[in-house]
Design a protein around this motif. Sequence first.
Motif, short mmCIF file in Angstrom:
data_model
loop_
_atom_site.label_atom_id
_atom_site.label_comp_id
_atom_site.label_asym_id
_atom_site.label_seq_id
_atom_site.Cartn_x
_atom_site.Cartn_y
_atom_site.Cartn_z
N GLY A 206 -22.26 15.00 -88.01
CA GLY A 206 -21.06 15.77 -87.74
C GLY A 206 -20.09 15.89 -88.91
O GLY A 206 -19.02 16.48 -88.77
N ALA A 207 -20.45 15.35 -90.07
CA ALA A 207 -19.57 15.43 -91.24
C ALA A 207 -19.49 16.86 -91.75
O ALA A 207 -20.45 17.63 -91.62
CB ALA A 207 -20.09 14.51 -92.35
N PRO A 208 -18.36 17.25 -92.34
CA PRO A 208 -18.26 18.59 -92.92
C PRO A 208 -19.30 18.80 -94.01
O PRO A 208 -19.66 17.87 -94.74
CB PRO A 208 -16.84 18.61 -93.49
CG PRO A 208 -16.10 17.55 -92.74
CD PRO A 208 -17.11 16.49 -92.47
N THR A 209 -19.79 20.02 -94.12
CA THR A 209 -20.74 20.38 -95.18
C THR A 209 -20.13 21.48 -96.03
O THR A 209 -19.24 22.20 -95.59
CB THR A 209 -22.07 20.87 -94.59
OG1 THR A 209 -21.84 22.04 -93.80
CG2 THR A 209 -22.72 19.80 -93.73
N VAL B 262 -24.43 20.83 -98.34
CA VAL B 262 -24.54 19.40 -98.58
C VAL B 262 -23.51 18.66 -97.75
O VAL B 262 -22.36 19.09 -97.62
CB VAL B 262 -24.39 19.08 -100.09
CG1 VAL B 262 -23.01 19.43 -100.60
CG2 VAL B 262 -24.73 17.63 -100.37
N ASN B 263 -23.94 17.55 -97.18
CA ASN B 263 -23.07 16.69 -96.39
C ASN B 263 -22.04 16.05 -97.30
O ASN B 263 -22.38 15.41 -98.30
CB ASN B 263 -23.93 15.61 -95.70
CG ASN B 263 -23.15 14.75 -94.74
OD1 ASN B 263 -22.10 14.21 -95.06
ND2 ASN B 263 -23.68 14.60 -93.54
N SER B 264 -20.76 16.25 -96.99
CA SER B 264 -19.69 15.76 -97.87
C SER B 264 -19.58 14.24 -97.89
O SER B 264 -18.95 13.68 -98.78
CB SER B 264 -18.35 16.36 -97.42
OG SER B 264 -18.08 16.00 -96.07
N ILE B 265 -20.20 13.56 -96.94
CA ILE B 265 -20.13 12.08 -96.90
C ILE B 265 -21.44 11.45 -97.38
O ILE B 265 -21.46 10.64 -98.29
CB ILE B 265 -19.80 11.60 -95.47
CG1 ILE B 265 -18.41 12.10 -95.06
CG2 ILE B 265 -19.87 10.07 -95.40
CD1 ILE B 265 -18.02 11.74 -93.65
N GLY B 266 -22.56 11.84 -96.76
CA GLY B 266 -23.83 11.21 -97.09
C GLY B 266 -24.63 11.91 -98.17
O GLY B 266 -25.59 11.35 -98.69
#
Length: 308
Positions: free
Chosen positions: A141-144, A154-158
Amino acid sequence: MSDFTLRNVPLLSRVGADRADTLRTDVDAAIAGWKDALLLRVDRRNQVLISGGQVVLGRAAELGDKPDEHAVFLGRMPDGRHVWGVRAALEEPTGGTDAPIEVLDLRRAGTIFDDISAQLVSTATALLNWHDSARFSAIDGAPTKPVKGGWARVNSIGGHEEFPRIDPAIICLVHDGHDRAVLARQTNWPERLFSLLAGFVEAGESFESCVVREISEEIGLTVTDVKYLGSQPWPFPRSLMVGFHAIGDPEQPFSFNDGEIAEADWFTRAEVREALEHGDWNSTSDTRLLLPGSISIAREIIESWAAQ
């Protein structure tokens, strides 16, 4: 008479521009080409400007001195200029054009587009629809955010990369190997509107297995001799239509098992040819049978079978 091939490339499968996929990761080259690049605007209704059978392209540099984060790289024109697409309100290019300008979407304009326009608008529509629904990761659910010229997020966290989703679907002409073919009408279609049978491919399933399953589920027929014909992108919103034909038995009764089909029937080649002469679903003809428009691979399959 049991075998045939497509006479023409389906309208939305035409290629006129270089997809230039190596430039999607070459940031320096993308920025260097931006000042001379062309820009395709697609509005929220997936409409574009069309003039003289070509999509109207503006100047990318009017948006700034480098590609916007949400712009998608569509390829390279025959003259070498880059082409980018953006989701934005439609604007006529500076200087205008000699021919009248229309506002149309891909469904209504596919039959008049040249090869380059068909490719650019199909690609832009598919990519921009994906970005609209992929702003958050399906994993956590992280912003991309868009990367690679809009061909990934791209996942902004992972840091996980996600790529444009495509939903494959089969579409099949069932015929008896001689002079008759099955056409069907979905429950939500008006009377007399018939087309081919189609359905989405399930996880762990081959295209050929999907053909057999879908036709059995939709009209109760057991088909054999499944053969590939061709494919076509269908960015409404993200499908890929994969065309086949297969043999069915006219003596086997229909059984509408999944509730999607209201009626089906065997039509002779002569009946199909007559319907084709009357145009498509927009025809005002009072004939028993109305067939899909030219933008669909269904039309090309039907025309190719009828032309035998």
